[in-house]
Design an enzyme around this catalytic site. Sequence first.
Site, short mmCIF file in Angstrom:
data_model
loop_
_atom_site.label_atom_id
_atom_site.label_comp_id
_atom_site.label_asym_id
_atom_site.label_seq_id
_atom_site.Cartn_x
_atom_site.Cartn_y
_atom_site.Cartn_z
CE1 TYR A 184 -3.95 -2.15 -0.24
CE2 TYR A 184 -2.91 -3.32 1.68
CZ TYR A 184 -3.85 -3.19 0.61
OH TYR A 184 -4.74 -4.13 0.22
N GLY A 322 -4.28 -13.67 12.54
CA GLY A 322 -5.11 -13.13 11.64
C GLY A 322 -6.56 -13.85 11.34
NE ARG A 323 -4.92 -16.87 7.13
CZ ARG A 323 -3.82 -17.70 6.35
NH1 ARG A 323 -4.21 -18.42 5.24
NH2 ARG A 323 -2.64 -17.89 6.84
C1 PHB Z 1 -7.19 -6.92 2.27
O1 PHB Z 1 -8.19 -6.61 2.27
O2 PHB Z 1 -7.50 -8.11 1.76
C2 PHB Z 1 -5.93 -6.58 3.08
C3 PHB Z 1 -6.22 -5.19 3.33
C4 PHB Z 1 -4.94 -4.77 4.14
C5 PHB Z 1 -3.92 -5.52 4.09
C6 PHB Z 1 -3.84 -6.83 3.54
C7 PHB Z 1 -4.94 -7.30 3.01
O3 PHB Z 1 -2.68 -4.95 4.63
#
Ligand code: PHB
Length: 365
Positions: A184, A322-323
């Site tokens: 990003y 995360g997941r």
């Molecule tokens: C995503 O929307 O999949 C996403 C968003 C932010 C991240 C990584 C993945 O840093």
Amino acid sequence: MSDTLAADLFAPTSIGAIDVTNRIVMAPLTRSRAGMDGVHGPLAVDYYRQRASAGLIVTEATNISQQGRGYAYTPGIYTDAHAEAWREVTDAVHESGGKIVLQLWHVGRVSHFSLQEGGAPPVAPSAIRAGGRVYTLAGDDVPSMPRALEADEIPGLVEDYRNAAHLAKKAGFDGVEVHAANGYLLDQFLRDSTNRRTDLYGGSVGNRARFPIEVVKAVAEIWGADRVGVRISPLSTAIGETPLDSDPQATYGYFVQQLGGLGLAYLHAVEGQLREANAASALDFKALHAAFGGAYIANNGYDRQLAMDAIASGHADMISFGRAFIGNPDLVERLRRNAPLFEAPLTAYYGGGAEGYTDFPTLAD
Ligand code: PHB
């Protein structure tokens, strides 16, 4: 034989100025359940409250401006309405004994004109189009061709981050995490693959890191450095099909060393490719941790044993999951008891309502 107690994943610690009840972090997870105005409703309050037993929650990535938005239904932190909605979330987490920091996000080139003000092109360090997909109101699409930022626009972007940090403080967070990962905007500046600028913000690593460091300093002025973390992912190419930097060890080594001098709360590192299993990596993350010199949160496919070992060995101060937090609101209790984890279906991840969001049972249920 040493009588020193090895650090324990389930024991309290502090990270910067933030005291936490255990070393388990809920990693930032995009769930795409805000309104198109970026305002969260009561569902998000339930979602975060349910997960407040994490030592620390890092919120889903949150847009610092409309220009920073790359996906429909992601939340914002640039209006008072955003701050008021987030206040409900922080109150709920604090009432449940948790701690929560907001992740500050600008997607840069990973966006679509239909998500931008007046249908404008997304902005980037250089006019190089991202690959992959973005999510618009009309479904998924390819990212739009970005325009290169003018150097005299950079101070305004720093101000957008500062304003977002200020609103996050009004919203009652415990701190903020600057998103400098996953290809990003800030990562686009850091990587020589996406930054071809020839001004003060491109070329040498010192120049490529200039804008990300200006952002972190501005945010630290609002919060105090000991309540600001930074997330990096030197090896992730998954978002925007973002190519790696030509020398990630040197680039991110320089960046984190500069950050280390600021006295930040923590460095949060994705130690491999986003969303992949934990694996030996080509990069020396211990060297990055050492160059930073402060607290370190490790992320990427850690399971219970790997997490306990990484904490006991001093590799990391906290581990983020995360997941696993999507389908297991009581992940901390499940890890403590070595109970089975529920694997949430992919279809639950992005968008929709309560289903696949706030309806996962705890062991107690
Ligand atoms: C995503 O929307 O999949 C996403 C968003 C932010 C991240 C990584 C993945 O840093």
